[in-house]
Scaffold this active site. Structure first.
Site, short mmCIF file in Angstrom:
data_model
loop_
_atom_site.label_atom_id
_atom_site.label_comp_id
_atom_site.label_asym_id
_atom_site.label_seq_id
_atom_site.Cartn_x
_atom_site.Cartn_y
_atom_site.Cartn_z
N LYS A 1 -0.14 -7.83 -11.70
CA LYS A 1 0.34 -6.47 -11.35
C LYS A 1 -0.76 -5.42 -11.39
O LYS A 1 -0.50 -4.26 -11.72
CB LYS A 1 1.49 -6.05 -12.27
CG LYS A 1 2.62 -7.06 -12.36
CD LYS A 1 3.63 -6.65 -13.41
CE LYS A 1 4.61 -7.76 -13.68
NZ LYS A 1 5.55 -7.46 -14.76
N ASP B 1 9.39 -9.21 -20.23
CA ASP B 1 10.43 -8.33 -19.69
C ASP B 1 11.64 -9.11 -19.19
O ASP B 1 12.78 -8.64 -19.27
CB ASP B 1 9.87 -7.45 -18.58
CG ASP B 1 9.26 -8.25 -17.43
OD1 ASP B 1 9.01 -9.46 -17.60
OD2 ASP B 1 9.03 -7.66 -16.36
#
Length: 941
Positions: A629, A665
């Site tokens: 990311k 997450d």
């Protein structure tokens, strides 16, 4: 000079007493329309347009608003040779048209050869088949004369200037076909028939020709297309000649008679019928009624009879006859010639209104009518002609104002620039008509920038251009479809993805050698059960933001939680600097939040959501495997992220924190949803990145004996209850974004995906994520648009600096552009915001590209989910599985179609599983707090 002296004399005389000129004004006061009346007529016309566009009211509408299936105006790239038949008046033309593609900044050119053929009067009122046989025979004569090959197939365009209802460019509908004849045509046997097929039949009867009728268009549409070839702003066509009509580009979503709502289509208004339902009764004069009664079609084409050149001369004759009969002209003398219909033509009207010679021309015309006019008679008759023709231009201006107002309102524009292409003998030959029309339009629409362009051979050239545009669009669509087919996944390909995902999951669990899917143990052994209570801190790092939360769980009959949070930005220099700088920044953010909440002295247990691949050795220990990311902080990979955060807190020396758990997450999302939904045993992230976790049978996790002992030491065996299978499970963080890293998805990788991967921070890694993660979809779209543009299929082939800028097409634009509520004008606005100047056609293609890329992403996630739930079902030996998936991520949440496509794909590929998807609220942070609460409960037992 003599004429000027006469006008000067008349003007001085009017200062003393009324003259016949002013008596004409009084006699024809109902024809003298002021602006308020014109605005009223314009409003009535707008209302009639709406009726014609609506499927419910079209049948009863006077203005039929006929779809033409012309979806684009020329862009200068059209090319080809075409034959054209132009039928619409007392003679027709056959043409050979060569359309040349523009070079550089030129918009191309058109070369034409033509010949006109008369139509005998008996064919105008005879059999329709004989009329078209004559047309076909003339076409063959033209081919011989021009030495055009009879063997080679020639594309043929047909300009047919009569009201027709079309279902496509080359086919008339079975229901409508030729709606009605006008302009003195009354050929039998064609009304209600397919005119194109009738023409093909006639060409077949003539024989010896190889033609293909590709398009039939109205002369008004052809005029717009001709002018559009030279002026890109031309989206309105206007005919003011023997007859009158207008067309314009309407938003497709407003045309009920045509399926689809993307783009625009030219609508042939057939406005000559305005008033046929009585809408103009209070503006129709006795002279209009007399003209109508004596016409070939009484009660029809009322507006045309008040406006067009075919009738203006007759209106002038009737007014002059009435005034003479009343003794107001020619001392009451009326000649037999003046009583004869058709003796005053539009050519006479134009001659009478010439600036310098108008009065003299009027005298000669009246003399030819066997009258002996005085000077006052000539001036009065000239004034009658002026009033009649001025009313015509006023009425046309009112109708045109209605059309332009509708276009501006459709497009929600504050400023409006448009060009009107015009053709017709009245507009071309009348000396005052164009100037009057332009002035009235400007007066009615003072804020509009309206340009009028006279069409050059409009109806003939335009028909060829309609055909050329249709060919260009068909070729463009074929090439775009070929490109987008790379993103379309067949059932077989989806089954392949499912199989490769299943194989990757199993290989990761076995832990034998390198695996594309890591299958990392999370050391979370059970979901929450509702007994969790107390205050916990939650730290959430997963992208460009860092979220700090205080969560207070309350147990009871209805477990609940209170959440307080603050969001902090992670600067790029921290994301890609040193690890120490990054974690020092996180510690600074935590310190600020504790100050903000007034709890800096409280040593609260904390959960750390760390949304990057980690290999955990305990519930509170995780080693970073690799950054994703866009993160690239040094000295982090291979290190324990919990220790790094603890060290940063110690360096700050301002507060203490008990970091009890670290979680991905995805795991946090599952835990958050499981707090509300006990059947939730899967967590899915579909946002910037993508990942999935699930509760796996402990016996299937072939990890080291040390990790198994750690799990047992963590208290799992002590908690085991009879019949409670969850105690024998562990949540696995799959890190499925790595599927394809060893080549298992190479068959699905497009050149655009390869380019995105090559330019990423981690080439060759996270291949599945780069196909399905929101962080990459915008860039895949940009690469696709760049290729289409370089091939001349988009943005007129103009590869701009903006289009070459990585990251300029953000994934949020996909969600916005694909919204069902998003009109193409708003799509164009989005594109203009990133400096991409698009046409309506461009916007449609961009929307198609976005749809193909996002649909593939959703299907890939759906195929992966199908593999996972099938695995769980088989693990448990069930015929049918009911399970819930907790989902988080902006792509799933905000994209208008992503969730639906994902769910449908999973349903089709896993028919024995009933999967419920639940969106997580505050999922990652709240989930980390829940993991911490569950961990603390274990320690207290």
């Amino acid at each position: 000079m003599f004429t000027l002296q006469l006008f000067s004399f008349l003007f001085s005389k009017t200062q003393e007493e009324p003259t016949k000129k002013f008596k004409v004004d009084s006699f024809l006061h109902t024809m003298c329309l002021h602006d308020d009346q014109l605005r009223d007529i314009s409003a009535r016309f707008q209302a009639e347009m709406k009726k014609g566009l609506s499927a419910e009211s079209n049948a009863a509408a006077a203005i039929k608003m006929l779809p033409t299936h012309v979806r684009s105006t020329p862009d200068g790239s059209e090319r080809g040779q075409f034959l054209v038949l132009d039928l619409g008046g007392s003679e027709f033309k056959v043409l050979r048209v060569n359309v040349r593609e523009g070079m550089g900044i030129r918009r191309g050119g058109v070369e034409m050869e033509e010949r006109s053929y008369p139509i005998p009067q008996e064919l105008l009122v005879g059999r329709g088949a004989e009329l078209l046989d004559h047309v076909s025979e003339s076409l063959k004569d033209f081919l011989h004369e021009k030495n055009i090959s009879l063997e080679m197939k020639h594309p043929l365009a047909f300009t047919f200037s009569f009201p027709c209802e079309l279902s496509s460019l080359d086919q008339v509908t079975d229901q409508g076909s030729l709606l009605s004849w006008s302009k003195n045509f009354r050929a039998r046997g064609l009304q209600g028939k397919d005119v194109v097929q009738a023409l093909r039949d006639a060409i077949g009867r003539t024989g010896g020709m190889n033609t293909e009728v590709l398009a039939m268009v109205n002369d008004t549409v052809a005029t717009m297309m001709t002018c559009g070839f030279e002026d890109k702003y031309c989206e309105v066509g206007l005919i003011i000649g023997t007859g009158t009509n207008a067309c314009y580009m309407e938003e497709l979503r407003h045309i009920d008679l045509v399926e689809g709502d993307e783009g625009r289509m030219c609508v042939n208004t057939e406005w000559g019928a305005f008033g046929d339902d009585g809408a103009l009764n209070d503006y129709v004069t006795e002279f209009d009624r007399e003209v109508d009664a004596a016409s070939n079609n009484p009660g029809k084409q009322i507006f045309e009879k008040m406006v067009s050149g075919m009738y203006l001369g007759e209106l002038v004759r009737l007014v002059v006859l009435k005034m003479a009969t009343l003794g107001l002209l020619f001392a009451g003398h009326v000649s037999n010639t003046l009583r004869t219909k058709g003796k005053v033509t539009i050519a006479h009207v134009a001659a009478m209104e010439e600036y310098k010679h108008g009065v003299e021309n009027t005298r000669l015309i009246l003399t030819d009518l066997d009258l002996t006019p005085s000077l006052d008679d000539c001036i009065a008759v000239q004034h009658v002609s002026t009033i009649v023709s001025f009313r015509s231009s006023n009425l046309v201006a009112a109708g045109l104002a209605a059309i332009l107002t509708r276009i501006k309102q459709n497009r929600k524009l504050r400023t409006f620039r448009i060009t009107v292409g015009v053709d017709g003998t009245l507009y071309k030959t009348h000396p005052q008509y164009p100037k009057r029309l332009h002035k009235v339009v400007q007066r009615l629409l003072p804020e509009y920038q309206v340009r009028f362009v006279l069409s050059d051979s409009g109806s003939s050239k335009g028909a060829a251009l309609v055909t050329a545009v249709a060919q260009r669009l068909a070729s463009q669509k074929r090439k775009v479809d070929e490109t987008l087919s790379l993103f379309r996944l067949s059932s077989e390909q989806l089954q392949l993805v499912k199989a490769r995902m299943r194989a990757g999951l199993e290989a990761g669990l076995r832990g034998e050698g390198p695996s594309e899917i890591k299958m990392l143990p999370s050391f979370v052994s059970r979901p929450p059960d509702g007994t969790e209570h107390g205050k916990y801190l939650a730290l959430d790092l997963g992208g460009t933001n860092f979220k700090v939360m205080l969560v207070n769980f309350k147990k009871g009959l209805q477990p609940s939680s209170q959440v307080y949070h603050k969001i902090y930005t992670i600067p790029l220099e921290k994301m890609q600097g040193t690890g120490e700088e990054l974690f020092d920044h996180l510690a600074e953010c935590v310190s600020d939040f504790l100050d903000y909440m007034g709890i800096k002295n409280a040593r609260l247990p904390a959960g750390f959501t760390f949304s990057f691949p980690c290999e955990q050795t305990a519930i509170d220990a995780g080693t970073l495997v690799s950054w994703t990311k866009g993160f690239k902080a040094t000295d982090c990979e291979g290190h324990d992220v919990v220790d790094m955060l603890r060290d940063a807190i110690k360096r700050r020396n301002e507060f203490e924190l008990d970091i009890a758990a670290v979680a991905n997450d995805t795991v946090a999302t599952m835990m958050s949803c499981a707090y509300e939904e006990p059947q939730c045993e899967i967590g899915l992230i579909a946002g910037n990145g993508t990942n999935v976790c699930y509760m796996e049978e402990l016996k299937n996790i072939k990890t080291t004996e040390q990790k198994k002992r750690q799990m047992q030491d963590d208290g799992s065996d002590g908690e085991r209850k009879a019949g409670d299978a969850r105690i024998q499970t562990m949540c696995i963080n799959t890190e499925w974004g790595g599927l394809g890293d060893h080549g298992s998805l190479d068959e699905l990788i497009t050149p655009y995906d390869a380019e995105v991967d090559l330019n990423s921070l981690n080439p060759g890694n996270q291949r599945f994520e780069k196909l399905a993660g929101g962080m990459y979809l915008g860039e895949v779209v940009r690469q696709t648009l760049l290729d289409l543009t370089s091939r001349g299929l988009l943005f007129r082939g103009n590869v701009t600096d903006a289009l070459k800028t990585p990251g300029i097409f953000q994934t949020k634009y996909l969600s916005q552009i694909e919204s069902d509520r998003m009109a193409l004008l708003q799509v164009r606005s989005i594109l203009q915001g990133i400096r991409l100047d698009s046409t309506c056609d461009d916007s449609i293609i961009v929307k198609e590209v976005c749809g193909a890329v996002s649909r593939r992403a959703a299907q890939l996630c759906g195929a992966g989910m199908a593999a996972l739930v099938e695995k769980i079902r088989e693990n448990r030996g069930l015929d049918h599985l009911n399970i819930t998936v907790g989902v988080a991520g902006t792509l799933y949440k905000l994209h208008p179609h992503f969730s639906e496509v994902l769910q449908e794909t999973a349903r089709v590929l896993a028919p024995q599983c009933h999967v419920t998807f639940v969106q997580s609220e505050e999922g990652r942070g709240k989930g980390a707090a829940l993991i911490t609460a569950v961990t603390r409960q274990k320690e207290e037992m």
